[in-house]
Write a protein that holds these residues in place. Sequence first.
Motif, mmCIF file in Angstrom:
data_model
loop_
_atom_site.group_PDB
_atom_site.id
_atom_site.type_symbol
_atom_site.label_atom_id
_atom_site.label_comp_id
_atom_site.label_asym_id
_atom_site.label_seq_id
_atom_site.Cartn_x
_atom_site.Cartn_y
_atom_site.Cartn_z
ATOM 1 N N ARG A 59 -6.540 5.766 -1.839
ATOM 2 C CA ARG A 59 -6.599 4.051 -1.774
ATOM 3 C C ARG A 59 -8.118 3.574 -0.975
ATOM 4 N NH1 ARG A 59 -0.788 1.475 -2.007
ATOM 5 N NH2 ARG A 59 -1.593 2.442 -3.729
ATOM 6 N N THR A 60 -8.622 2.383 -1.767
ATOM 7 C CA THR A 60 -10.124 1.837 -0.745
ATOM 8 C C THR A 60 -9.169 0.487 -0.020
ATOM 9 O OG1 THR A 60 -10.584 0.917 -3.050
ATOM 10 C CG2 THR A 60 -11.235 3.121 -2.724
ATOM 11 N N THR A 61 -9.921 -0.078 -0.132
ATOM 12 C CA THR A 61 -9.407 -1.113 1.283
ATOM 13 C C THR A 61 -8.956 -2.479 0.261
ATOM 14 O OG1 THR A 61 -11.839 -1.024 2.861
ATOM 15 C CG2 THR A 61 -10.315 -3.467 2.470
ATOM 16 N N SER A 62 -10.030 -2.506 -1.105
ATOM 17 C CA SER A 62 -9.318 -3.718 -2.160
ATOM 18 C C SER A 62 -8.066 -3.533 -2.817
ATOM 19 C CB SER A 62 -11.531 -3.635 -3.416
ATOM 20 O OG SER A 62 -12.310 -3.300 -2.727
ATOM 21 N N ASP A 68 -1.185 -5.636 -1.919
ATOM 22 C CA ASP A 68 -0.162 -6.397 -1.136
ATOM 23 C C ASP A 68 -0.006 -7.790 -2.433
ATOM 24 O OD1 ASP A 68 -0.502 -5.343 1.270
ATOM 25 O OD2 ASP A 68 -2.214 -6.086 2.030
ATOM 26 N N VAL A 69 -1.022 -7.693 -3.347
ATOM 27 C CA VAL A 69 -0.108 -8.787 -4.205
ATOM 28 C C VAL A 69 0.501 -8.242 -5.159
ATOM 29 C CG1 VAL A 69 -1.206 -10.406 -5.612
ATOM 30 C CG2 VAL A 69 -2.692 -10.095 -3.369
ATOM 31 N N SER A 251 10.804 -0.179 -11.433
ATOM 32 C CA SER A 251 10.795 -0.663 -9.990
ATOM 33 C C SER A 251 9.521 -2.157 -11.189
ATOM 34 C CB SER A 251 10.245 -0.436 -8.966
ATOM 35 O OG SER A 251 8.861 0.013 -9.493
ATOM 36 N N ALA A 252 10.436 -3.383 -10.558
ATOM 37 C CA ALA A 252 9.427 -4.487 -10.646
ATOM 38 C C ALA A 252 7.760 -3.973 -10.588
ATOM 39 C CB ALA A 252 9.326 -5.417 -9.995
ATOM 40 N N GLU A 253 7.724 -3.033 -8.902
ATOM 41 C CA GLU A 253 6.546 -2.644 -8.293
ATOM 42 C C GLU A 253 5.183 -1.786 -9.050
ATOM 43 O OE1 GLU A 253 4.902 0.217 -5.532
ATOM 44 O OE2 GLU A 253 7.218 -1.104 -4.594
#
Length: 391
Positions: A59-62, A68-69, A251-253
């Motif tokens: 996982r990267t910063t972007s 989060d969105v 899950s929705a996620e």
Amino acid sequence: MSCRNISMACPREKSRSPFSFIARNRNSQSNSRICFELKFSSAGMVPAAVTTDVASPSRTTSEEKVYDVVLKQAALVKQKKTGRSIHEKKLLEQRTGNISWDLLNKAYDRCGEICAEFAKTFYLGTLLMTPERKRAIWAIYAWCRRTDELVDGPIASHLTPRALDRWEERLAGLFEGHPYDMFDAALSDTVSKFPVDIQPFKHMIQGMRVDLKKSRYKNFDELYLYCYYVAGTVGLMTVPVMGIAPESKSSAESVYNAALALGIANQLTNILRDVGEDARRGRIYLPQDELGQAGLSDDDIFRGKVTEKWRNFISGQIKRARMLFDEAERGIAELNSASRWPVWASLLIYRQILDVIEANDYDNFRKRAFVGRAKKLVFLSVAFGKAVAAK
């Protein structure tokens, strides 16, 4: 740049499909008469760096920023609300309710015409959806298309950051029930009925800002964020409309992550397809660090010569896109059954472009990889079978 994925659409039919219906296509010389008319209002994880092989995911910063969105959008759908208070939602419904049904129907029909003209295959797929969902998808598509035209249309050479600021202000207005024209009215009505959040729309505008000032990407982290802005956002916009199947145990996620993966995959496919066209415009949408690791440079791209180094590099980039398509595929079955067909069609057709690049011996400098009409019809049929089989 390389076609933004509007095509759930729009790949020359630009694909930014509802899972990305908009892969952004900066090279299309489209007829832009669609845009600014009829005013009536006063008022998991993605693959990491790739060279010849795909490395382990990280996982990267972007990715964290986008994740989060995704969490926020998934929460809104799970709670079946728009993020507004009950009072705010009632006010929005009242404001959009002031628009006559006749005018609103015409607005939705015009959005459908735009989708049919610029994203024919996807448009056919939407016809199986319920009338309300179908019209809402058309409204979202029309807004994305118009946003894309700001950077790619006839006024693109005169576009300023301030113009994009005004477009974002207008977006905020329609989300508050103050549409500026008939297309805005259709989208304003849509967001009053579905748990659609404004953030992905704002992020798409941010992608247009990026294109005004950036023509190189240091690494995949930077490119990933750009692909999210111009294409991944579409999945987040449309999942609330398409709906998650009542029987889904996911899950929705996870459904949102699949939608995001399709958007990113479509946009990466556009980039790989359009390397030559972009280079002639002085743009390179490939990770600079990965080019260096492969022993390649900008000069190699501008020369446009297919070498063994180039074949190996593009092969690795194709592997990354295919991994994302695989991730996206796992989420389609979790959508509402009537919404699966257009998404399957988008995925199958865009994934086929990668096969064509390989068949062209990785010459994406002079040979434009495309899927012909006959094959598109075949894939549309296959997509329908997959959509039905998943029920």
